[in-house]
Write a protein that holds these residues in place. Structure first.
Motif, PDB file in Angstrom:
ATOM      1  N   TYR B  52       0.805  -1.228   0.000  1.00  0.00           N
ATOM      2  CA  TYR B  52       0.000   0.000   0.000  1.00  0.00           C
ATOM      3  C   TYR B  52       0.838   1.278   0.000  1.00  0.00           C
ATOM      4  O   TYR B  52       0.525   2.213  -0.736  1.00  0.00           O
ATOM      5  N   PRO B  53       1.906   1.320   0.820  1.00  0.00           N
ATOM      6  CA  PRO B  53       2.776   2.501   0.687  1.00  0.00           C
ATOM      7  C   PRO B  53       3.298   2.659  -0.738  1.00  0.00           C
ATOM      8  O   PRO B  53       3.398   3.786  -1.242  1.00  0.00           O
ATOM      9  N   GLN B  56       0.589   4.142  -2.829  1.00  0.00           N
ATOM     10  CA  GLN B  56       0.417   5.570  -2.528  1.00  0.00           C
ATOM     11  C   GLN B  56       1.527   6.400  -3.176  1.00  0.00           C
ATOM     12  O   GLN B  56       1.291   7.469  -3.731  1.00  0.00           O
ATOM     13  N   GLU B  59       0.896   6.707  -6.796  1.00  0.00           N
ATOM     14  CA  GLU B  59      -0.223   7.630  -7.051  1.00  0.00           C
ATOM     15  C   GLU B  59       0.255   9.067  -6.891  1.00  0.00           C
ATOM     16  O   GLU B  59      -0.099   9.949  -7.667  1.00  0.00           O
ATOM     17  N   LYS B  60       1.080   9.284  -5.846  1.00  0.00           N
ATOM     18  CA  LYS B  60       1.605  10.625  -5.598  1.00  0.00           C
ATOM     19  C   LYS B  60       2.446  11.094  -6.782  1.00  0.00           C
ATOM     20  O   LYS B  60       2.453  12.274  -7.129  1.00  0.00           O
ATOM     21  N   ASP B  61       3.168  10.149  -7.396  1.00  0.00           N
ATOM     22  CA  ASP B  61       4.001  10.520  -8.543  1.00  0.00           C
ATOM     23  C   ASP B  61       3.183  10.639  -9.825  1.00  0.00           C
ATOM     24  O   ASP B  61       3.739  10.934 -10.894  1.00  0.00           O
ATOM     25  N   GLY B  62       1.894  10.386  -9.726  1.00  0.00           N
ATOM     26  CA  GLY B  62       1.034  10.552 -10.893  1.00  0.00           C
ATOM     27  C   GLY B  62       1.123   9.401 -11.879  1.00  0.00           C
ATOM     28  O   GLY B  62       0.673   9.516 -13.021  1.00  0.00           O
ATOM     29  N   THR B  65      -3.756   6.083 -10.895  1.00  0.00           N
ATOM     30  CA  THR B  65      -4.845   6.758 -10.186  1.00  0.00           C
ATOM     31  C   THR B  65      -5.694   5.685  -9.554  1.00  0.00           C
ATOM     32  O   THR B  65      -5.509   4.496  -9.832  1.00  0.00           O
ATOM     33  N   SER B  66      -6.634   6.107  -8.705  1.00  0.00           N
ATOM     34  CA  SER B  66      -7.460   5.094  -8.053  1.00  0.00           C
ATOM     35  C   SER B  66      -8.874   5.623  -7.860  1.00  0.00           C
ATOM     36  O   SER B  66      -9.084   6.839  -7.825  1.00  0.00           O
ATOM     37  N   TYR B  80      -7.004   0.401  -8.729  1.00  0.00           N
ATOM     38  CA  TYR B  80      -5.899   1.235  -9.226  1.00  0.00           C
ATOM     39  C   TYR B  80      -5.787   1.057 -10.724  1.00  0.00           C
ATOM     40  O   TYR B  80      -6.039  -0.022 -11.256  1.00  0.00           O
ATOM     41  N   THR B  83      -1.892   5.439 -15.345  1.00  0.00           N
ATOM     42  CA  THR B  83      -2.125   6.661 -16.126  1.00  0.00           C
ATOM     43  C   THR B  83      -1.234   6.615 -17.359  1.00  0.00           C
ATOM     44  O   THR B  83      -0.367   5.734 -17.477  1.00  0.00           O
ATOM     45  N   THR B  85       1.057   8.658 -18.053  1.00  0.00           N
ATOM     46  CA  THR B  85       2.418   8.866 -17.560  1.00  0.00           C
ATOM     47  C   THR B  85       2.989   7.560 -17.042  1.00  0.00           C
ATOM     48  O   THR B  85       4.162   7.231 -17.259  1.00  0.00           O
TER      49      THR B  85
END
Lengths: 903, 111
Positions: B52-53, B56, B59-62, B65-66, B80, B83, B85
């Motif tokens: 999970y980390p 996350q 996702e933070k780095d783009g 997405t979720s 999840y 993207t 990217t």
């Protein structure tokens, strides 16, 4: 678009912290449920056992939650928000320290921000025109000073137009004042820009209606035309669409309106009426032409440095062709807006001023820092424990910084509000006093850059106040801190720095107090003078005579005298007008002259700043007045007599002086019959052989009028000769109505008498005094604020020192009282150092004030040193005493048992 | 290849596995861990908690997405998805991983 996605995710995680946590909890729950199902299905475990195994397989939930939180970049935020929570709590818990610190920093921020805003606006002012920063001002400067080199501009213009390739086109203007009279008969005094046709092209603003001037308009003898501004068109010409072709009068000349400029256009200074500049260099001798201002727009691709180089070359050429005139003249190109400030070529001076003002914050900040350091001493236990629990030095410093930032942030906010109020006042005062003289692009208000500056100040203050003490307090090792903690005292010491600061602070407070007291009494004097004037319904204005450009001097004087008499006749015919009187200048605006006293050596008058040694005499204000001037303004004659017709014999031999003159120039005594003589001509470098003026006899004494804003100044009054010419101050006393309501009628009567007679600055005497004293009052206000914070800070310093001493010597105090020492002995032994510091501080302060008073010849204490200096000493001692009461009480309440128990 | 790049590559392997898995279809966390285990025939077992980390972080780095969705047996799950990217990054990562693996193999073979 990865950074957008990333940023969105980050923001989401950051601001929806609760949502993020609950999301993870839901995901976790789902994961465990799925895994449990799988284990039940594939390994035939019981649901309970399967769930246990699933949880084990997942690993420590708390640890993963933490990792997630850290991954969100929230760890620091959690710490920071905790710091601010703690900070707010600490601020509320120490209201005294908070108040002192916030007031002190807020005062410094207010003063620094106001100064920054004004200086930034002046120095970095932008001309709100298309590429306004490419418009430059070109001017000659007389290096010797004293000669208005603008008189050379008209002749140099042609040379510059030809040789200055870096500047595309040159424009010129000068300002003249005239009555603007519309067809409805209304009139007002306006500042007209006589501007070359090129001026409008350089500004690049097309007219809203009609056209610019053209070259034909600039020809001497062409039909008079005028361009008006948008507001004028709206208010005075009813916004008529067919305004072009209408006429309005400027003075006694009708002008045809050819154009209307759009809203907001007020180039070149702050103008709303423009006429063509019709000066021809051929009509004047070189260097003796009317002064005009030259400006231009830099050519495409050219820089201001190119223009400077070319101008230098032209200057060298001119110096050869006309060595007499150009030997002392230097030509300069500067950005247009800089032409309106002093020292346009040395703007670093303004930065220096700003730096000095900002130093005020550093001084106050340092003082607050010392207070915070003293308080930190009482928190050493807390800091030691936090450190022992694993907080790094950085974390501890960060917390103290957060506390300081919360404090300075509040102070900066208050400071900005104060600055906003002050700037509004300054703006209104400038508007009222300078009006059309004040450039239209200079407006003082809080701009983003000013806010940025204030934020910078807040952070700087927080660094001084928070970080410095924190670093000092966390220097020692944890173990020794904890040991100290158990020993019941603090290892922190207040050393020489502290002693120095307390003494300096007390000394400064004592030293500035006399000036603050003098400020208060000056303020009170102004207020009482204002209320006295409010009862006198007197309207004053400057009456000017707009003489035509070319005219015979004798003719002008005669016409002026006749018109003046005619106006007086009309005014006296008005119901409600009690009296009309003239003077050569408005009260409190008298020009200075120099006089010597018969039979008295100048230096004999002790302690007089107006005294200039030897034959240069005393600087005194001089006004020439109507014979019945004092009657008209209800100013009593204190001794001797007023003027009468006999004083008009030429040359005049009688003068009237004010009370300040008697006191400060004559040194008291009976002034009547003493003689004085004007010696101002002796100082004038232009007059080679100074004419010797006749002795004049003092025939009367009047009170100081109006009470001058700072200190009453010596004045002499001479009779106004009927042949004295423009400008003059007219005073009209009315009754049965507020003086201001007569303004309109006064204007009408003046215009009816002649459109060439112009009234400027119509106001009541009360308003005149208020305007005159505005800068003094602003300075007094700033000084009172600084004094207040200095006194507050020294009181807080004394308080902190005493509290600190008690914390450190708790045990000793306990033992002393256990051994039977009385209260006074305990207090003396504990606080002797603080007492000594206060006493030394007061002594230094009084000495400093005394020296300043001596240097300024009584100016520091308002000549009441003998009373003021002991008074401020007692006042400071009282402040110290009040600050000491709390800690002293606490010291006496320390019980021997408790103090020893903590051993 | 420097030592520092190597450790980066090793640490990045979980990210790479997640990205690769998601390149086939959107999936929830548990599904990802199962899929990795199945595809690697049990060789790679993802520490379920540390997945999970990683999600996350990606996702933070783009890169992914979720959104919430519902599973076949009507459970609410966070799905999840890669993207654009992320897809690009996967290509780059794969290349770099292949290079890394080749380098590693070459070194191992020579000794």
């Amino acid at each position: 678009m990865s950074w957008i996605d990333g940023a969105r995710a980050r923001l989401h995680l950051l601001f929806r912290r609760g949502a993020a946590e609950s999301r993870f909890a839901r995901e976790l729950e789902f994961h465990i449920a799925m895994e449990t199902d799988r284990l039940v299905r594939e390994e035939q475990l019981t649901p309970d056992e399967a769930r246990r195994r699933a949880l084990v397989a997942f690993g420590g939930v708390t640890r993963h939650t933490e990792t997630l939180r850290e991954g969100r970049g929230l760890a620091w935020l959690g710490g920071m928000s905790l710091d601010f929570k703690l900070a707010t709590r600490m601020l509320v818990k120490n209201p005294g320290l908070t108040l002192v610190a916030v007031v002190g920093i807020a005062v410094a921020v207010t003063i620094a921000t106001v100064s920054f805003s004004v200086i930034y606006t002046l120095v970095e002012g932008k001309l709100p025109l298309s590429e306004g920063d490419r418009i430059v001002s070109i001017r000659n400067i007389d290096r010797r000073g004293g000669y208005d080199a603008r008189a050379t501009h008209l002749h140099d213009l042609a040379t510059w137009r030809e040789g200055l390739r870096a500047v595309g086109e040159l424009g010129a203007y000068r300002l003249v004042e005239r009555n603007l009279i519309t067809t409805d008969g209304r009139s007002e005094s306006v500042r007209i820009a006589e501007m070359s046709a090129s001026g409008f092209r350089i500004a690049r603003v097309p007219p809203l209606i009609g056209r610019y001037f053209n070259n034909e308009d600039e020809r001497a003898g062409a039909a008079p035309v005028v361009i008006i501004g948008y507001d004028l068109w709206q208010t005075r010409l009813a916004a008529r669409p067919d305004v072009v072709g209408q006429t309005l009068r400027l003075g006694d000349t009708p002008h045809t309106i050819v154009g209307v400029m759009p809203k907001g256009f007020a180039f070149p200074v702050n103008n709303r009426v423009w006429t063509p500049l019709r000066l021809n260099a051929a009509d004047y001798d070189r260097g003796r032409a009317p002064g005009i201002e030259i400006f231009g727009r830099l050519a495409d691709g050219a820089t201001i440095d190119d223009a400077r180089r070319q101008l230098l070359t032209i200057g060298q050429r001119l110096a050869i062709t006309d060595p007499d005139l150009h030997a002392f003249i230097r030509s300069r190109v500067i950005p247009y807006t800089r032409a309106f400030i002093d020292n346009p070529e040395a703007t670093w001076v303004y930065s220096l001023v700003q730096l000095l003002v900002t130093m005020l914050l550093v001084v106050i900040g340092t003082n607050v820092a010392v207070l915070v350091y003293a308080r930190t001493a009482s928190r050493m236990g807390e800091i030691a424990i936090r450190t022992a629990l694993g907080a790094t030095r950085g974390r501890v410093v960060a917390q103290l910084f957060a506390e300081a930032l919360a404090m300075s942030g509040v102070a900066a906010l208050i400071g900005l509000l104060g600055a906003q109020l002050a700037l509004e006042q300054i703006g209104a005062a400038v508007e009222r006093l300078r009006g059309e003289q004040f450039p239209f692009w200079l407006r003082f208000h809080i701009t983003p850059i000013v806010v940025l500056y204030a934020v910078g100040l807040a952070v700087a203050a927080a660094v001084i106040v928070g970080v410095a003490p924190a670093l000092k307090a966390t220097r020692h090792k944890v173990r020794s801190q904890l040991q100290q903690l158990s020993a019941g005292g603090s290892r922190l010491r207040l050393g020489k720095t502290w002693t120095f600061l307390i003494v300096t602070q007390v000394a400064l407070a004592v030293a500035v107090l006399p000036l603050a007291m003098a400020g208060v009494s000056a303020w009170k004097r102004i207020e009482s003078a204002k209320s006295a004037l409010a009862n006198k319904q007197i309207l004053t204005a400057t009456l000017l005579f707009d003489r035509p450009e070319v005219s015979e001097a004798r003719d002008v004087a005669a016409r002026w005298v006749n018109l003046r008499a005619e106006l007086v006749g009309r005014l006296q015919g008005e119901s409600g007008v009690v009296d009309v009187a003239f003077a050569s200048s408005a009260p409190s605006e008298e020009p200075n002259t120099r006089v010597e006293v018969f039979g008295a050596a100048a230096s004999k008058v002790e302690g007089d700043t107006n005294t200039v040694s030897g034959s240069e005499g005393y600087a005194v204000g001089e006004s020439r007045i109507d014979l019945h001037f004092f009657d008209a303004l209800e100013i009593p004659i204190l001794a001797g007599r007023g003027f009468d017709a006999g004083d008009l014999s030429n040359p005049s031999t009688g003068v009237i002086v004010n009370r300040s003159f008697v006191r400060r120039v004559l040194g008291g005594g009976n002034p009547l019959g003493r003689r004085i003589r004007d010696v101002s001509a002796r100082r004038d470098p232009r007059s080679e052989s100074a004419p010797v003026m006749p002795w004049e006899e003092i025939v009367g004494v009047v009170p100081d009028f109006p009470v001058d804003s700072s200190t009453p100044s010596p004045k002499i009054y001479r009779p106004l000769m009927p042949t004295d010419v423009s400008p003059a101050m007219i005073a009209v006393r009315v009754k049965g109505m507020p003086a201001l309501t007569f303004t309109k009628r006064l204007r009408e009567l003046t215009i009816v008498t002649s459109p060439m007679l112009r009234l400027d600055g119509i106001k009541t005497l009360e308003q005149a005094l208020e305007d005159d004293s505005a800068p003094t009052r602003l300075a007094v206000l700033a000084m009172e604020l600084i004094t207040l914070s200095t006194v507050l800070l020294s009181a807080a310093g004394i308080y902190a020192l005493m509290s600190f001493t008690i914390t450190r010597r708790r045990r000793e105090i306990g033992i002393r009282s256990a051994l039977g020492a009385g209260s006074s002995r305990v207090l003396m032994s504990v606080f002797s150092r603080a007492f000594a510091q206060v006493v030394v501080g007061i002594a230094v302060g009084v000495t400093l004030a005394g020296v300043l008073d001596g240097l300024l010849q009584g100016g520091w204490t308002g000549r009441r040193g003998a009373f003021v200096l002991p008074a401020v000493a007692i006042l400071m001692a009282l402040v110290a005493l009040i600050a000491a009461i709390g800690p002293a009480n606490r010291a006496l309440r320390i019980s021997p048992l408790e103090a020893l128990k903590s051993e | 290849m420097t030592i520092r790049a190597q450790t980066d590559a090793l640490r990045g392997s979980l990210d790479l596995l997640v990205l690769k898995t998601l390149s086939l279809a959107p999936m929830h966390g548990w599904g990802i861990s199962q899929r990795i285990q199945q595809t690697s025939k049990g060789v790679l077992e993802v520490n379920q908690g540390s997945l999970y980390p990683a999600l996350q972080r990606l996702e933070k780095d783009g890169l992914i997405t979720s959104e919430w969705g519902t599973t076949d047996n009507n459970r609410e799950a966070r799905y999840y998805r890669l993207t654009a990217t992320g897809r690009k990054a996967l290509g780059v990562e794969l290349e770099s991983w292949k290079r890394f693996a080749a380098g590693l193999e070459a070194v191992l073979r020579s000794t």
